[in-house]
Scaffold this active site. Structure first.
Site, PDB file in Angstrom:
ATOM      1  N   HIS A   1       7.570 -12.207  -0.990  1.00  0.00           N
ATOM      2  CA  HIS A   1       6.301 -11.816  -0.369  1.00  0.00           C
ATOM      3  C   HIS A   1       5.200 -12.760  -0.837  1.00  0.00           C
ATOM      4  CE1 HIS A   1       8.179  -8.065   0.861  1.00  0.00           C
ATOM      5  NE2 HIS A   1       7.067  -7.742   1.522  1.00  0.00           N
TER       6      HIS A   1
ATOM      7  N   SER B   1       3.647  -5.187   4.817  1.00  0.00           N
ATOM      8  CA  SER B   1       3.472  -5.607   3.425  1.00  0.00           C
ATOM      9  C   SER B   1       2.973  -7.041   3.278  1.00  0.00           C
ATOM     10  CB  SER B   1       4.789  -5.448   2.659  1.00  0.00           C
ATOM     11  OG  SER B   1       5.838  -6.150   3.301  1.00  0.00           O
TER      12      SER B   1
END
Length: 315
Positions: free
Chosen positions: A294, A51
């Site tokens: 993230h 990811s």
């Protein structure tokens, strides 16, 4: 026409034909990109990763399966654009939740199945980036656990002195002095060795770049309050584990003859605790479009810059 003139013309025709052939072969190699040698082929390009490569929740989400959460503004997309690659010369097969096992096996997601990532590589591949390893050591789960325990720590800390137990999360991963996370990190070595050898076997002429993880946490133990509530000692613990992860990625890249891309140094000061306008990594509740903890779009651009810097250096 004299023999000498005929010979000269034939020579010129051969040279011209040779140049035309060279142009035909290398026209997609993007030799006009600054700092990349004219003899270096930069495509076809295959992007492998988890990811941190795919870019979940960064607009625009694209690619199949949808469960891989790929963004058309992730670092592979930026790298391909800067190298002026044609659409057919890039294959981004990165996928949220991917581990090194998913390089050779299909990965099930909530919205479809991603084929084994290495299946995208062929003998014609000339550029490969690999950004993976965090899920193999359960780093996402670690952050979730540490944040949960950090929240409880902060509540208890207001009631009594907890200074002697300021690393509840680290303690939960340690048994009889043995850190289970360190064991998982050490277990990456044979997996990475096998993966890099497999890439080299499938694409013997490809340049391989192993992409490290950017700075998630700041230097020091102050944290960032509600943005990433962690006990002081656990901030250092998670930061150390990320450093160990990046070190093994670098060591295995060097051992395999690949190039390690350091995104950590460039991202210092742009961690999840930095200002909204400058951070590369989003906190628990993102304020920029991205998944929690993230890279956001800014972070993906920054990572792309480091990949391109490495390509120029090698080229």
């Amino acid at each position: 026409m004299t023999t000498q003139l005929r010979t000269t013309l034939v020579g010129l025709l051969l040279v011209t034909a040779g140049l035309a052939t060279a142009v035909t072969v290398t026209r997609h190699d993007n030799t006009d990109h600054p700092g990349i040698a004219a003899s270096v082929r930069t495509g076809p390009y295959v992007a492998l990763g988890d990811s941190y490569t795919s870019g979940p929740r960064i607009p625009v989400q694209t690619g199949r399966p949808a469960g891989c959460d790929r963004s058309d503004h992730n670092y592979p997309a930026h790298v391909a654009a800067q190298l002026h690659l044609q659409p057919g010369d890039i294959r981004d097969v990165s996928c949220s939740g991917a581990t090194l096992t998913d390089l050779t096996s299909s990965q099930s997601t909530k919205k479809g199945t991603n084929p084994a990532q290495l299946s995208a590589i062929s003998r014609s591949t000339r550029l490969v980036t690999l950004g993976m390893g965090g899920n193999d050591i359960g780093f996402s789960d670690m952050i979730t656990r540490c944040v949960t325990m950090g929240t409880a720590f902060k509540v208890l800390d207001r009631a009594k002195d907890m200074s002697s137990h300021d690393s509840p999360c680290r303690e939960s991963y340690t048994d009889n002095g043995i850190d289970s996370t360190e064991k998982r990190i050490a277990g990456l070595e044979p997996k990475l060795t096998s993966a890099l050898r497999d890439i080299q076997r499938r694409a013997p002429e490809a340049r391989i770049y192993v992409v490290g993880y950017p700075a998630i946490l700041p230097v020091g133990d102050t944290g960032c309050g509600r943005g990433l509530p962690l006990a002081p000692g656990d901030i250092a613990y998670l930061r150390d584990k990320e450093a160990e992860l990046n070190k093994i990625l670098k060591d295995q890249a060097v051992s395999a003859g690949a190039t390690y891309v350091d995104t950590y140094e460039a991202s210092r000061g742009h961690d999840a605790c930095a200002a909204e306008s400058t951070r590369w990594i989003e906190p628990i509740v993102p304020s920029n479009p991205a998944a929690a903890v993230h890279p956001n779009a800014r972070g993906q651009r920054g990572m792309a810059k480091e990949v391109l810097r490495a390509i120029r250096a090698v080229g």
